[in-house]
Design a protein around this motif. Structure first.
Motif, PDB file in Angstrom:
ATOM      1  N   PRO A   1      16.257  31.960  36.132  1.00  0.00           N
ATOM      2  CA  PRO A   1      15.733  33.287  36.444  1.00  0.00           C
ATOM      3  C   PRO A   1      14.817  33.254  37.646  1.00  0.00           C
ATOM      4  O   PRO A   1      13.982  32.372  37.785  1.00  0.00           O
ATOM      5  CB  PRO A   1      14.973  33.669  35.171  1.00  0.00           C
ATOM      6  N   GLY A   2      14.965  34.223  38.502  1.00  0.00           N
ATOM      7  CA  GLY A   2      14.088  34.351  39.656  1.00  0.00           C
ATOM      8  C   GLY A   2      14.454  33.415  40.791  1.00  0.00           C
ATOM      9  O   GLY A   2      13.889  33.498  41.876  1.00  0.00           O
TER      10      GLY A   2
ATOM     11  N   ALA B   1      14.654  43.062  37.609  1.00  0.00           N
ATOM     12  CA  ALA B   1      15.960  42.621  37.118  1.00  0.00           C
ATOM     13  C   ALA B   1      16.408  41.359  37.838  1.00  0.00           C
ATOM     14  O   ALA B   1      16.937  40.420  37.216  1.00  0.00           O
ATOM     15  CB  ALA B   1      16.986  43.741  37.308  1.00  0.00           C
ATOM     16  N   ARG B   2      16.199  41.301  39.142  1.00  0.00           N
ATOM     17  CA  ARG B   2      16.571  40.102  39.898  1.00  0.00           C
ATOM     18  C   ARG B   2      15.731  38.904  39.466  1.00  0.00           C
ATOM     19  O   ARG B   2      16.243  37.791  39.325  1.00  0.00           O
ATOM     20  CB  ARG B   2      16.389  40.363  41.401  1.00  0.00           C
ATOM     21  N   ARG B   3      14.449  39.125  39.233  1.00  0.00           N
ATOM     22  CA  ARG B   3      13.574  38.026  38.793  1.00  0.00           C
ATOM     23  C   ARG B   3      14.032  37.469  37.447  1.00  0.00           C
ATOM     24  O   ARG B   3      13.920  36.267  37.183  1.00  0.00           O
ATOM     25  CB  ARG B   3      12.131  38.512  38.651  1.00  0.00           C
ATOM     26  N   LEU B   4      14.537  38.328  36.596  1.00  0.00           N
ATOM     27  CA  LEU B   4      14.972  37.892  35.264  1.00  0.00           C
ATOM     28  C   LEU B   4      16.383  37.309  35.269  1.00  0.00           C
ATOM     29  O   LEU B   4      16.886  36.912  34.217  1.00  0.00           O
ATOM     30  CB  LEU B   4      14.903  39.069  34.286  1.00  0.00           C
ATOM     31  N   GLY B   5      17.005  37.270  36.447  1.00  0.00           N
ATOM     32  CA  GLY B   5      18.288  36.604  36.559  1.00  0.00           C
ATOM     33  C   GLY B   5      19.483  37.509  36.718  1.00  0.00           C
ATOM     34  O   GLY B   5      20.623  37.038  36.721  1.00  0.00           O
ATOM     35  N   SER B   6      19.284  38.789  36.870  1.00  0.00           N
ATOM     36  CA  SER B   6      20.412  39.697  37.060  1.00  0.00           C
ATOM     37  C   SER B   6      21.004  39.509  38.452  1.00  0.00           C
ATOM     38  O   SER B   6      20.295  39.182  39.410  1.00  0.00           O
ATOM     39  CB  SER B   6      19.957  41.147  36.885  1.00  0.00           C
ATOM     40  N   ASN B   7      22.309  39.737  38.556  1.00  0.00           N
ATOM     41  CA  ASN B   7      22.898  39.745  39.887  1.00  0.00           C
ATOM     42  C   ASN B   7      22.537  41.058  40.574  1.00  0.00           C
ATOM     43  O   ASN B   7      22.081  42.009  39.930  1.00  0.00           O
ATOM     44  CB  ASN B   7      24.411  39.533  39.819  1.00  0.00           C
ATOM     45  N   PRO B   8      22.708  41.156  41.900  1.00  0.00           N
ATOM     46  CA  PRO B   8      22.276  42.369  42.616  1.00  0.00           C
ATOM     47  C   PRO B   8      22.969  43.639  42.137  1.00  0.00           C
ATOM     48  O   PRO B   8      22.360  44.713  42.135  1.00  0.00           O
ATOM     49  CB  PRO B   8      22.637  42.058  44.071  1.00  0.00           C
TER      50      PRO B   8
ATOM     51  N   PHE C   1       3.913  54.360  35.433  1.00  0.00           N
ATOM     52  CA  PHE C   1       5.216  53.780  35.096  1.00  0.00           C
ATOM     53  C   PHE C   1       5.923  53.254  36.344  1.00  0.00           C
ATOM     54  O   PHE C   1       6.583  52.222  36.303  1.00  0.00           O
ATOM     55  CB  PHE C   1       6.075  54.824  34.389  1.00  0.00           C
ATOM     56  N   SER C   2       5.770  53.959  37.459  1.00  0.00           N
ATOM     57  CA  SER C   2       6.424  53.519  38.688  1.00  0.00           C
ATOM     58  C   SER C   2       5.831  52.207  39.198  1.00  0.00           C
ATOM     59  O   SER C   2       6.512  51.441  39.902  1.00  0.00           O
ATOM     60  CB  SER C   2       6.297  54.601  39.767  1.00  0.00           C
ATOM     61  N   LEU C   3       4.587  51.937  38.853  1.00  0.00           N
ATOM     62  CA  LEU C   3       3.923  50.714  39.323  1.00  0.00           C
ATOM     63  C   LEU C   3       4.124  49.527  38.392  1.00  0.00           C
ATOM     64  O   LEU C   3       4.006  48.372  38.828  1.00  0.00           O
ATOM     65  CB  LEU C   3       2.423  50.975  39.496  1.00  0.00           C
ATOM     66  N   LEU C   4       4.413  49.782  37.111  1.00  0.00           N
ATOM     67  CA  LEU C   4       4.535  48.673  36.163  1.00  0.00           C
ATOM     68  C   LEU C   4       5.623  47.663  36.550  1.00  0.00           C
ATOM     69  O   LEU C   4       5.384  46.460  36.488  1.00  0.00           O
ATOM     70  CB  LEU C   4       4.771  49.192  34.748  1.00  0.00           C
ATOM     71  N   PRO C   5       6.835  48.096  36.957  1.00  0.00           N
ATOM     72  CA  PRO C   5       7.821  47.091  37.364  1.00  0.00           C
ATOM     73  C   PRO C   5       7.354  46.225  38.522  1.00  0.00           C
ATOM     74  O   PRO C   5       7.673  45.030  38.584  1.00  0.00           O
ATOM     75  CB  PRO C   5       9.040  47.942  37.763  1.00  0.00           C
ATOM     76  N   TRP C   6       6.596  46.787  39.449  1.00  0.00           N
ATOM     77  CA  TRP C   6       6.076  45.989  40.563  1.00  0.00           C
ATOM     78  C   TRP C   6       5.059  44.961  40.058  1.00  0.00           C
ATOM     79  O   TRP C   6       5.052  43.808  40.524  1.00  0.00           O
ATOM     80  CB  TRP C   6       5.443  46.900  41.609  1.00  0.00           C
ATOM     81  N   ALA C   7       4.214  45.379  39.111  1.00  0.00           N
ATOM     82  CA  ALA C   7       3.282  44.423  38.517  1.00  0.00           C
ATOM     83  C   ALA C   7       4.039  43.335  37.757  1.00  0.00           C
ATOM     84  O   ALA C   7       3.678  42.145  37.794  1.00  0.00           O
ATOM     85  CB  ALA C   7       2.311  45.152  37.586  1.00  0.00           C
ATOM     86  N   TRP C   8       5.098  43.737  37.077  1.00  0.00           N
ATOM     87  CA  TRP C   8       5.928  42.804  36.306  1.00  0.00           C
ATOM     88  C   TRP C   8       6.581  41.783  37.241  1.00  0.00           C
ATOM     89  O   TRP C   8       6.526  40.575  37.019  1.00  0.00           O
ATOM     90  CB  TRP C   8       6.996  43.597  35.559  1.00  0.00           C
ATOM     91  N   TRP C   9       7.202  42.294  38.299  1.00  0.00           N
ATOM     92  CA  TRP C   9       7.840  41.406  39.281  1.00  0.00           C
ATOM     93  C   TRP C   9       6.825  40.444  39.893  1.00  0.00           C
ATOM     94  O   TRP C   9       7.055  39.232  39.988  1.00  0.00           O
ATOM     95  CB  TRP C   9       8.498  42.252  40.376  1.00  0.00           C
ATOM     96  N   GLY C  10       5.678  40.983  40.303  1.00  0.00           N
ATOM     97  CA  GLY C  10       4.668  40.139  40.927  1.00  0.00           C
ATOM     98  C   GLY C  10       4.109  39.099  39.982  1.00  0.00           C
ATOM     99  O   GLY C  10       3.886  37.938  40.369  1.00  0.00           O
ATOM    100  N   LEU C  11       3.883  39.485  38.725  1.00  0.00           N
ATOM    101  CA  LEU C  11       3.338  38.545  37.746  1.00  0.00           C
ATOM    102  C   LEU C  11       4.352  37.447  37.441  1.00  0.00           C
ATOM    103  O   LEU C  11       4.007  36.254  37.392  1.00  0.00           O
ATOM    104  CB  LEU C  11       2.957  39.291  36.466  1.00  0.00           C
ATOM    105  N   HIS C  12       5.598  37.820  37.204  1.00  0.00           N
ATOM    106  CA  HIS C  12       6.648  36.835  36.916  1.00  0.00           C
ATOM    107  C   HIS C  12       6.802  35.873  38.095  1.00  0.00           C
ATOM    108  O   HIS C  12       6.931  34.652  37.924  1.00  0.00           O
ATOM    109  CB  HIS C  12       7.962  37.568  36.645  1.00  0.00           C
ATOM    110  N   ARG C  13       6.760  36.409  39.286  1.00  0.00           N
ATOM    111  CA  ARG C  13       6.896  35.612  40.511  1.00  0.00           C
ATOM    112  C   ARG C  13       5.722  34.666  40.678  1.00  0.00           C
ATOM    113  O   ARG C  13       5.885  33.491  41.051  1.00  0.00           O
ATOM    114  CB  ARG C  13       6.995  36.586  41.694  1.00  0.00           C
ATOM    115  N   SER C  14       4.516  35.165  40.403  1.00  0.00           N
ATOM    116  CA  SER C  14       3.317  34.341  40.561  1.00  0.00           C
ATOM    117  C   SER C  14       3.245  33.232  39.525  1.00  0.00           C
ATOM    118  O   SER C  14       2.871  32.098  39.845  1.00  0.00           O
ATOM    119  CB  SER C  14       2.069  35.231  40.456  1.00  0.00           C
TER     120      SER C  14
END
Length: 752
Positions: free
Chosen positions: A19-20, A140-147, A178-191
């Motif tokens: 993933p990621g 979704a991409r961070r969790l392993g989804s294809n584009p 709600f619009s910001l939560l996925p960005w926080a999720w992506w950034g946290l998973h990435r970090s």
């Protein structure tokens, strides 16, 4: 074949990418396509209803807040507290003014110079939906989804029923967080899992928290806990510490935003108990039909027992879950612990009692459930789909579709034509997607493959949206039919002086009443200062005394209360509240006592307007003294030296002690020197006890939100800590890169 990865020979499951770690040459193209498709979907409601994004709380609450923020900023003021706002003037306690949020401040500045409120709001909300879509794609991409499936997820989440019909149409602060939560999720998973710079996660989380919408902050906390659990399950202790550090910074920011409200709660109307009224609660039957665009679930609200719009609709393609290999799913589950944890707890909270202390309406969390469901579908179809789509899998897809359709029809069988059209559309869409995935060798679809399937899914998603807005053109919340242009809000009570009070409820009189009066925070757009503003917390005893609702409207007899003498001071309440203008609205159900024609002008007042809908009285000699002294005991003589929202200075001219009543609410946070705080008059007006022998001295009254200085230090420490972490991470990354380059060069020299 659904996944581009190579299947294992022993099973029908594809190999599992990390993933990621996946990259794709067309990833940026798919993300741009996601945003463009989302913007297209966001424009669909406007075809049927040009005012779709200006319903209820957006029109009556949020836009006025933005306008007031921008006006104060352009005037060189920071909107922390306003005594003229009365029950709505404690901005720090309300939390939702975004006092620490630069994005909210920017929106306020733009709103304060915009000429058309509806157009501005529409553009802003479409931008938020695009932010939501792009963030979902990245998660979704961070969790392993294809584009391709990530793009499907990015388009589907903004089209979910609750997001469209509640948050986008009305509850805009919910949409913002709600619009910001996925960005926080992506950034946290990435970090955490890629050890990348935490700046994106910290910035997104800071903006989310400081909007002040508590449900979004709770879901961010749940996200952090979910990642902590995944790190614990995997025994990745260094990553756990990294996540914990992020959580500490987020908690410090949240403390500054929400603690003033907690420390002020004792005087507000916020509930502290746990109960279930069934209001805005959902059940599993409604969620089980979430793949049907015409499902009108049993969600009790202001509209009745059943929702008049597809409130729990998530995505029409959910039956494609039948294509997932359980063997492959089992293998990737350890990598999805945080996603599953977040989803399970989100669902549990959504099904919780209607009132959990100050938290109300669990249905507000439905978007987060939809986010998890769509992300899960995108990830497992990318990483755990079957190699071959046989008859059993096809039957499984349509069995899930049929179950959802049956439940949708069972909940509301009266709209059979709509159900038929949505059923045909989704069935055709599923059939087409299955055909593309099952027969990639056919000449017609050979080049399409997974890309063709994704385009098909997105296309049917947009078509479903068109059909939904054809049948359900507006939100289930009220459209107050307020003016589009800002100039029109200047007309009501134009030319009056001092603080105004509106007695009555304008809602039954709309839209004709908007020529003479306004509602809630729309008064911020007027040049008149009015006490009847919107507040989610209110000052309990003040609003009970005047029979005032959170939207600012009152019972018909509020005007009678205003002109009733207070037993302690002997003065009419209208004097104690420093009111110089009174507007009385036509009662929805008039009685002889409340009929406008029977209202007589009080002594000392003049009637300047009378119509079938309202009348207006103004004081002959305006007081213009909000926040200052309105009554003193007989032996006491004081004068006002200076008076502002947060600071009042009185000069004592008599030697005898006594009490002074001020026309300001007794919010927790006042501090006085030269006197002491007495029991509030009527339970809500600030009252000072001045000691004997104070002649010639000054009394100073100052307001700060409770624990404010500590909280300011706390948020600045959080900012400093986050900045230091980002800088340190950047330095370490550069040094590591240089070290790797030198090592590579040395290896090359050795080989030579």
């Amino acid at each position: 074949m659904i996944s581009a990865s190579t299947p294992n020979s022993a099973t029908d499951a594809p190999a599992i990418p990390a993933p990621g770690a996946t990259t794709h040459p067309n990833g940026a193209v798919w993300m741009v396509a996601t945003v463009l498709a989302t913007v297209t979907g966001a424009l669909v409601p406007l075809i049927f209803n040009p005012r779709f994004y200006f319903y209820d709380d957006t029109a009556a609450g949020a836009y006025g807040i933005w306008y007031e923020i921008g006006t104060k900023l352009r005037g060189g003021q920071w909107p922390l507290f306003s005594d003229t706002g009365w029950a709505a003037g404690n901005y720090a306690a309300e939390g939702q003014w975004g006092l620490w949020n630069p994005a909210v401040m920017l929106v306020g500045l733009l709103a304060s110079v915009a000429s058309n409120a509806v157009v501005f709001t529409t553009i802003f909300k479409i931008v938020l939906l695009a932010i939501l879509a792009s963030g979902t794609y990245l998660v979704a991409r961070r969790l392993g989804s294809n584009p391709q499936w990530a793009a499907v997820a990015g388009v589907a989440v903004p089209l979910a029923g609750f997001t469209v019909y509640m948050d986008a149409a009305s509850w805009v602060t919910g949409l913002m967080v709600f619009s910001l939560l996925p960005w926080a999720w992506w950034g946290l998973h990435r970090s955490v899992f890629s050890r990348r710079n935490p700046a994106p996660a910290l910035i997104a989380s800071y903006l989310l928290i400081t909007i002040g919408y508590v449900h979004g902050t709770l879901m961010l906390a749940l996200l952090i806990v979910s990642v902590l659990i995944q790190c614990t399950v995997a025994r990745q202790w260094k990553l756990l510490l990294r996540t914990f550090a992020f959580g500490v910074i987020a908690a410090m920011i949240a403390l500054t935003v929400y603690l003033p409200g907690v420390l002020t709660a004792s005087v507000t109307v916020r509930s502290s108990g746990v109960q279930n009224t069934g209001f805005l609660g959902i059940d599993l039957t409604g969620l089980a039909s979430s793949a049907i665009g015409s499902s009108l679930p049993q969600v009790a609200g202001w509209w009745g027992t059943f929702s008049p719009v597809p409130l729990l609709y998530i995505a029409w393609f959910l039956p494609l879950l039948a294509l997932v290999s359980l063997v492959a799913l089992k293998r990737i589950m350890p990598q999805l612990v945080s996603l599953i944890t977040f989803g399970v707890v989100s669902l549990a909270l959504t099904l919780a009692p209607s009132d959990l202390g100050p938290l109300r309406f669990p249905v507000r969390l439905v978007p987060y459930v939809a986010l998890v469901v769509v992300l899960f579908v995108a990830v497992v179809l990318s990483r755990a789909s079957v190699k071959t789509i046989g008859p059993k899998r096809i039957a499984g897809v349509f069995t899930l579709w049929l179950i959802g359709l049956y439940l949708a029809v069972a909940q509301n069988p009266t709209i059979s034509k709509a159900h038929l059209l949505f059923a045909v559309l989704s069935a055709a869409g599923l059939g087409l997607v299955l055909l593309v995935l099952k027969r990639p060798s056919w000449p017609v679809i050979r080049r399409a493959g997974l890309t063709g399937a994704a385009v098909c899914v997105i296309g049917v998603s947009l078509a479903t949206s068109v059909l939904q807005h054809h049948y359900f053109t507006g939100a289930p919340l009220p459209d107050f039919h307020m003016a589009d242009t800002v100039d029109q809000y200047k007309k009501p009570l134009e030319g009056t002086q001092g603080i105004a009070f509106v007695s009555g409820n304008p809602i039954p009189l709309r839209p004709a009443i908007w020529e003479e009066s306004l509602l809630s925070n729309q008064w911020y757009l007027s040049d008149v200062q009015v006490q009847n503003l919107y507040s989610p917390i209110l000052f309990a005893k003040y609003t009970y005394d005047l029979c005032m609702d959170s939207h600012g409207w009152t019972c018909d007899h509020a005007v009678d209360t205003l002109f009733t003498k207070d037993p302690t001071t002997g003065k009419p309440l209208v004097d104690l509240l420093s009111i110089d203008t009174v507007q009385v609205l036509k009662p929805a159900k008039p009685t002889p006592a409340t009929e406008l024609s029977n209202r007589k002008v009080p002594d000392g007042w003049t009637e300047i307007h009378r119509s079938d809908l309202s009348l207006v009285w103004v004081r002959d000699k305006p007081l213009m003294n909000t926040g200052g002294p309105v009554w003193t005991s007989s032996a006491l003589d004081v004068s006002t030296v200076s008076n502002s929202s947060q600071h009042l200075v009185l000069h004592v001219s008599s030697n005898s002690g006594g009490t002074v009543v001020l026309s300001r609410l007794a919010w927790p946070g006042y501090d006085v020197s030269g006197a002491s705080m007495a029991e509030p008059t009527r339970g809500y007006l600030v009252t000072l006890a001045i000691p004997a022998g104070a002649e010639g001295t000054d009394v100073s009254l100052t307001f700060e939100p409770p624990a404010w200085r500590f909280l300011v230090v706390t948020i600045y420490l959080a900012m400093a800590g986050g900045l230091a972490w980002c800088i340190a991470e950047s330095v370490i990354t550069r040094r590591r890169s240089r070290s790797e380059i030198r090592s590579s060069a040395n290896r090359t020299l050795v080989k030579q």
